[in-house]
Scaffold this active site. Sequence first.
Site, PDB file in Angstrom:
ATOM      1  N   ASP A  67      36.767   5.965  16.962  1.00 25.14           N
ATOM      2  CA  ASP A  67      37.657   7.045  17.410  1.00 25.14           C
ATOM      3  C   ASP A  67      38.213   6.665  18.782  1.00 25.14           C
ATOM      4  O   ASP A  67      37.482   6.192  19.649  1.00 25.14           O
ATOM      5  CB  ASP A  67      36.898   8.370  17.468  1.00 25.14           C
ATOM      6  CG  ASP A  67      37.823   9.569  17.419  1.00 25.14           C
ATOM      7  OD1 ASP A  67      38.862   9.547  18.103  1.00 25.14           O
ATOM      8  OD2 ASP A  67      37.513  10.529  16.694  1.00 25.14           O
TER       9      ASP A  67
ATOM     10  N   SER B  43      42.453  13.601  16.219  1.00 23.54           N
ATOM     11  CA  SER B  43      41.694  12.955  15.148  1.00 23.54           C
ATOM     12  C   SER B  43      41.826  13.647  13.794  1.00 23.54           C
ATOM     13  O   SER B  43      41.486  13.059  12.774  1.00 23.54           O
ATOM     14  CB  SER B  43      40.208  12.899  15.521  1.00 23.54           C
ATOM     15  OG  SER B  43      40.034  12.096  16.654  1.00 23.54           O
TER      16      SER B  43
ATOM     17  N   ASP C 175      32.807  17.218  12.896  1.00 24.24           N
ATOM     18  CA  ASP C 175      33.963  16.924  13.750  1.00 24.24           C
ATOM     19  C   ASP C 175      35.120  16.406  12.876  1.00 24.24           C
ATOM     20  O   ASP C 175      34.936  16.031  11.709  1.00 24.24           O
ATOM     21  CB  ASP C 175      33.562  15.900  14.818  1.00 24.24           C
ATOM     22  CG  ASP C 175      34.504  15.919  16.015  1.00 24.24           C
ATOM     23  OD1 ASP C 175      35.251  16.897  16.187  1.00 24.24           O
ATOM     24  OD2 ASP C 175      34.490  14.937  16.784  1.00 24.24           O
TER      25      ASP C 175
ATOM     26  N   THR D  63      37.047  13.744  12.333  1.00 20.41           N
ATOM     27  CA  THR D  63      37.132  12.499  11.559  1.00 20.41           C
ATOM     28  C   THR D  63      36.288  12.561  10.286  1.00 20.41           C
ATOM     29  O   THR D  63      36.807  12.323   9.190  1.00 20.41           O
ATOM     30  CB  THR D  63      36.740  11.295  12.442  1.00 20.41           C
ATOM     31  OG1 THR D  63      37.389  11.406  13.703  1.00 20.41           O
ATOM     32  CG2 THR D  63      37.094   9.985  11.786  1.00 20.41           C
TER      33      THR D  63
ATOM     34  N   ARG E 121      40.585  22.203  12.888  1.00 15.22           N
ATOM     35  CA  ARG E 121      39.370  21.400  13.005  1.00 15.22           C
ATOM     36  C   ARG E 121      38.240  22.147  13.709  1.00 15.22           C
ATOM     37  O   ARG E 121      37.066  21.792  13.556  1.00 15.22           O
ATOM     38  CB  ARG E 121      39.674  20.104  13.757  1.00 15.22           C
ATOM     39  CG  ARG E 121      40.235  20.318  15.143  1.00 15.22           C
ATOM     40  CD  ARG E 121      40.530  19.016  15.869  1.00 15.22           C
ATOM     41  NE  ARG E 121      39.320  18.352  16.314  1.00 15.22           N
ATOM     42  CZ  ARG E 121      39.283  17.160  16.896  1.00 15.22           C
ATOM     43  NH1 ARG E 121      40.410  16.491  17.101  1.00 15.22           N
ATOM     44  NH2 ARG E 121      38.156  16.625  17.270  1.00 15.22           N
TER      45      ARG E 121
ATOM     46  N   GLU F 140      31.923   6.144  11.308  1.00 11.95           N
ATOM     47  CA  GLU F 140      32.704   6.358  12.533  1.00 11.95           C
ATOM     48  C   GLU F 140      31.870   6.182  13.794  1.00 11.95           C
ATOM     49  O   GLU F 140      30.796   6.775  13.921  1.00 11.95           O
ATOM     50  CB  GLU F 140      33.285   7.783  12.543  1.00 11.95           C
ATOM     51  CG  GLU F 140      34.215   8.011  13.730  1.00 11.95           C
ATOM     52  CD  GLU F 140      34.426   9.466  14.125  1.00 11.95           C
ATOM     53  OE1 GLU F 140      33.628  10.328  13.696  1.00 11.95           O
ATOM     54  OE2 GLU F 140      35.370   9.725  14.888  1.00 11.95           O
TER      55      GLU F 140
ATOM     56  N   ASP G 114      35.892   7.689  21.793  1.00  7.54           N
ATOM     57  CA  ASP G 114      36.923   8.663  22.159  1.00  7.54           C
ATOM     58  C   ASP G 114      36.393   9.711  23.122  1.00  7.54           C
ATOM     59  O   ASP G 114      37.014  10.018  24.132  1.00  7.54           O
ATOM     60  CB  ASP G 114      37.438   9.338  20.882  1.00  7.54           C
ATOM     61  CG  ASP G 114      38.269  10.575  21.169  1.00  7.54           C
ATOM     62  OD1 ASP G 114      39.469  10.413  21.427  1.00  7.54           O
ATOM     63  OD2 ASP G 114      37.714  11.683  21.133  1.00  7.54           O
ATOM     64  N   LYS G 115      35.235  10.247  22.804  1.00  9.19           N
ATOM     65  CA  LYS G 115      34.766  11.374  23.617  1.00  9.19           C
ATOM     66  C   LYS G 115      34.422  10.915  25.030  1.00  9.19           C
ATOM     67  O   LYS G 115      34.630  11.653  25.999  1.00  9.19           O
ATOM     68  CB  LYS G 115      33.590  12.061  22.927  1.00  9.19           C
ATOM     69  CG  LYS G 115      34.031  12.672  21.578  1.00  9.19           C
ATOM     70  CD  LYS G 115      33.084  13.666  21.019  1.00  9.19           C
ATOM     71  CE  LYS G 115      33.450  14.054  19.584  1.00  9.19           C
ATOM     72  NZ  LYS G 115      34.792  14.695  19.481  1.00  9.19           N
TER      73      LYS G 115
ATOM     74  N   HIS H  55      37.606  10.541  26.925  1.00 10.26           N
ATOM     75  CA  HIS H  55      38.036  11.862  27.422  1.00 10.26           C
ATOM     76  C   HIS H  55      37.341  12.199  28.731  1.00 10.26           C
ATOM     77  O   HIS H  55      37.891  12.887  29.581  1.00 10.26           O
ATOM     78  CB  HIS H  55      37.716  12.959  26.403  1.00 10.26           C
ATOM     79  CG  HIS H  55      38.691  13.049  25.276  1.00 10.26           C
ATOM     80  ND1 HIS H  55      40.008  13.346  25.466  1.00 10.26           N
ATOM     81  CD2 HIS H  55      38.525  12.879  23.936  1.00 10.26           C
ATOM     82  CE1 HIS H  55      40.634  13.354  24.284  1.00 10.26           C
ATOM     83  NE2 HIS H  55      39.751  13.062  23.348  1.00 10.26           N
TER      84      HIS H  55
ATOM     85  N   ASP I 170      41.759   5.690  15.183  1.00 14.53           N
ATOM     86  CA  ASP I 170      42.567   6.783  14.655  1.00 14.53           C
ATOM     87  C   ASP I 170      43.799   7.051  15.526  1.00 14.53           C
ATOM     88  O   ASP I 170      44.825   7.489  15.024  1.00 14.53           O
ATOM     89  CB  ASP I 170      41.741   8.058  14.432  1.00 14.53           C
ATOM     90  CG  ASP I 170      41.010   8.512  15.678  1.00 14.53           C
ATOM     91  OD1 ASP I 170      41.011   7.776  16.691  1.00 14.53           O
ATOM     92  OD2 ASP I 170      40.435   9.624  15.646  1.00 14.53           O
ATOM     93  N   HIS I 171      43.681   6.747  16.807  1.00 15.40           N
ATOM     94  CA  HIS I 171      44.827   6.930  17.715  1.00 15.40           C
ATOM     95  C   HIS I 171      44.486   6.179  18.982  1.00 15.40           C
ATOM     96  O   HIS I 171      43.324   5.866  19.243  1.00 15.40           O
ATOM     97  CB  HIS I 171      45.059   8.420  18.006  1.00 15.40           C
ATOM     98  CG  HIS I 171      43.815   9.121  18.490  1.00 15.40           C
ATOM     99  ND1 HIS I 171      43.280   8.894  19.745  1.00 15.40           N
ATOM    100  CD2 HIS I 171      42.963   9.975  17.869  1.00 15.40           C
ATOM    101  CE1 HIS I 171      42.177   9.620  19.876  1.00 15.40           C
ATOM    102  NE2 HIS I 171      41.946  10.270  18.745  1.00 15.40           N
TER     103      HIS I 171
ATOM    104  N   HIS J  17      44.498  11.433  24.823  1.00 16.45           N
ATOM    105  CA  HIS J  17      45.070  10.481  23.868  1.00 16.45           C
ATOM    106  C   HIS J  17      46.449  10.027  24.311  1.00 16.45           C
ATOM    107  O   HIS J  17      47.148  10.741  25.022  1.00 16.45           O
ATOM    108  CB  HIS J  17      45.218  11.134  22.483  1.00 16.45           C
ATOM    109  CG  HIS J  17      43.941  11.674  21.932  1.00 16.45           C
ATOM    110  ND1 HIS J  17      43.897  12.372  20.760  1.00 16.45           N
ATOM    111  CD2 HIS J  17      42.671  11.618  22.381  1.00 16.45           C
ATOM    112  CE1 HIS J  17      42.655  12.730  20.505  1.00 16.45           C
ATOM    113  NE2 HIS J  17      41.889  12.284  21.493  1.00 16.45           N
TER     114      HIS J  17
HETATM  115 MG   LIG Z   1      36.210  11.361  15.528  1.00 13.55          MG
HETATM  116 ZN   LIG Z   2      39.902  12.514  21.347  1.00 12.39          ZN
END
Ligand SMILES: [Mg+2]
Ligand SMILES: [Zn+2]
Length: 558
Positions: free
Chosen positions: A58, A111, A168, A170, A181, A329, A334-335, A338, A376-377, A417
């Site tokens: 992620d 996501s 979550d 994903t 989500r 995943e 990702d987290k 962030h 994913d991004h 993101h």
């Molecule tokens: Mg995810």
């Molecule tokens: Zn994110």
Amino acid sequence: MRNPRLALLGAGLLVGTAALGAGTAAAVQVGFTDDRSAVPASQIDPSKPRNVILFIGDGTDDSMITAARNYALGADGRFALDELPFTGAMTTHGLKVGPGPDYQKAYVSDSAPTASAWSTGKKTVDSRVSQGPSTADNVPGQDYETVLEKYEKQGKLTGNITTSEITDATPAAAASHINLRACQGPTDLTNCPTAKKSNGGKGSIAEQLVDSGVDVLMGGGKNRYDQVTDAGPTALTYATTTKGYRLVQDKAAMDGITSLQGGPVLGLFTGGNMTPMFAPLVAAPPPGTGGPDAQCLPSVRGNQPTLSEMTTKAIQLLDNPNGFFLQAESAMVDKQEHASDICGAIGDLVELDAAVKVALEYQKTHPDTLIIVTGDHSHSTQIVGGNTDGKQVATLRTADGDPMTVAYSTSDAGSDHTGSQIRVAAKGPQAANVTGTIDQTDLFLTMLGRTPSTLPGPGTQPPAPLAPKASVVATDNKISKSDLRKKGLRVVVAAAGATKVTVTLSQNGAILDAKALGSDGGTAKLKGKAGPGSVTVTVTAVGPGGTVTDTDMVKVSK
Ligand SMILES: [Mg+2]
Ligand SMILES: [Zn+2]
């Protein structure tokens, strides 16, 4: 102190550097010298995959991969995911809610629509889970069937594992359908009222995941399952009593499950998200945190399995003659991005690669397995030139022994993101479909297996041999009868791609003389007793690609 596993990687690197001369000559010349065409050619396999393993990092883009690689392996190192035979770029944009049917593009996605894109083959709006777009966030779209659901119908076993909450976005998109989500547990449905089972809906993401019958469902997020359902019991009780899931809550219990004979497995190893591999190093306004000697520290993870351990277990349980689909995943990359936490993100990207290695090892004995590794991004981590180059910065010492500064500049605090295309890489049947620039939705058909092409099966096919070439030139276009008989006619032959080259002198079909030449031709003198008129010089070249002839006419004078 460094993570011991990375210390081992570092030791391996030191050996290499020493052999190359203490990083001086080696630092100047890197890369490969031979033509590599044979490598992808030998890996092209157009057959449909029996097993599919999709790895998602992620928020994992090329910038994050490079930062993690620099830190863990050095700039000249390569992850397993770097060395998959097919790599492409993948666009990840989504849509914005609106009246439709033509929705505005959302150039930066979260996501939910991105996971929905590969899961369903269709674009949707931010925060939406495997449902189509609609006029507003709280208005459900049309449910789209997912790859996991399609494979389940075909009799394949399925797995869905992550390091975030299993509810979550994903993992949710693989096997649930909901307009937002955030509607993860049965008491989280304020903005998804039509999803409530008491309103005739499919329930929260937690309920839908166990209703979907995924065989191996593992990650964090037990708190969501402790919420009570509309019918009374908690989602966890519903999963274990009504749906027959076996709950495991730590690595030892997970390891204790050795087959799916006793029912599907629900691994809930933490209340919320699982703990990243490295303790945080959070960036701060310049001059930032860390420094030229800063290293990431291992975090305390208790009895939680790692992503690679979950992957090992999932593959062991899912392996069967009908095949399986597994989505795995690494969510905390990702987290932690962030949180502007460079160490947290690096550690879980390195762990993603460790999980990829597990799958590659399985693929060696199960070559009908397609492995795809992507994100994913894109995200906010940037490698910058110095510790003043960004809103929040942090500096680390890499495996090269050199300082690397990363910056997070989408916000003054925390990070978000971005909208760049990201990497996608693959190995196995139909892996070549990830090359070039593709869209996330293209993974849908690739994972389902596209109609096999006309390519012959796996392995390198030798190129078809080229037809030989030959030409003949007589040095004179006229020769006397006596010269032809005594001195002979000089001819020059050029040939290529031949194994046998012959040149003949004939008149009216009767052969007067013949000579064999080398495979690339040469010069010959042809003699003969000819009558009036012309003689014909013919070269014949025979090779693996066929036979060619060329002729030349020469007048015969008295
Ligand atoms: Mg995810
Ligand atoms: Zn994110």
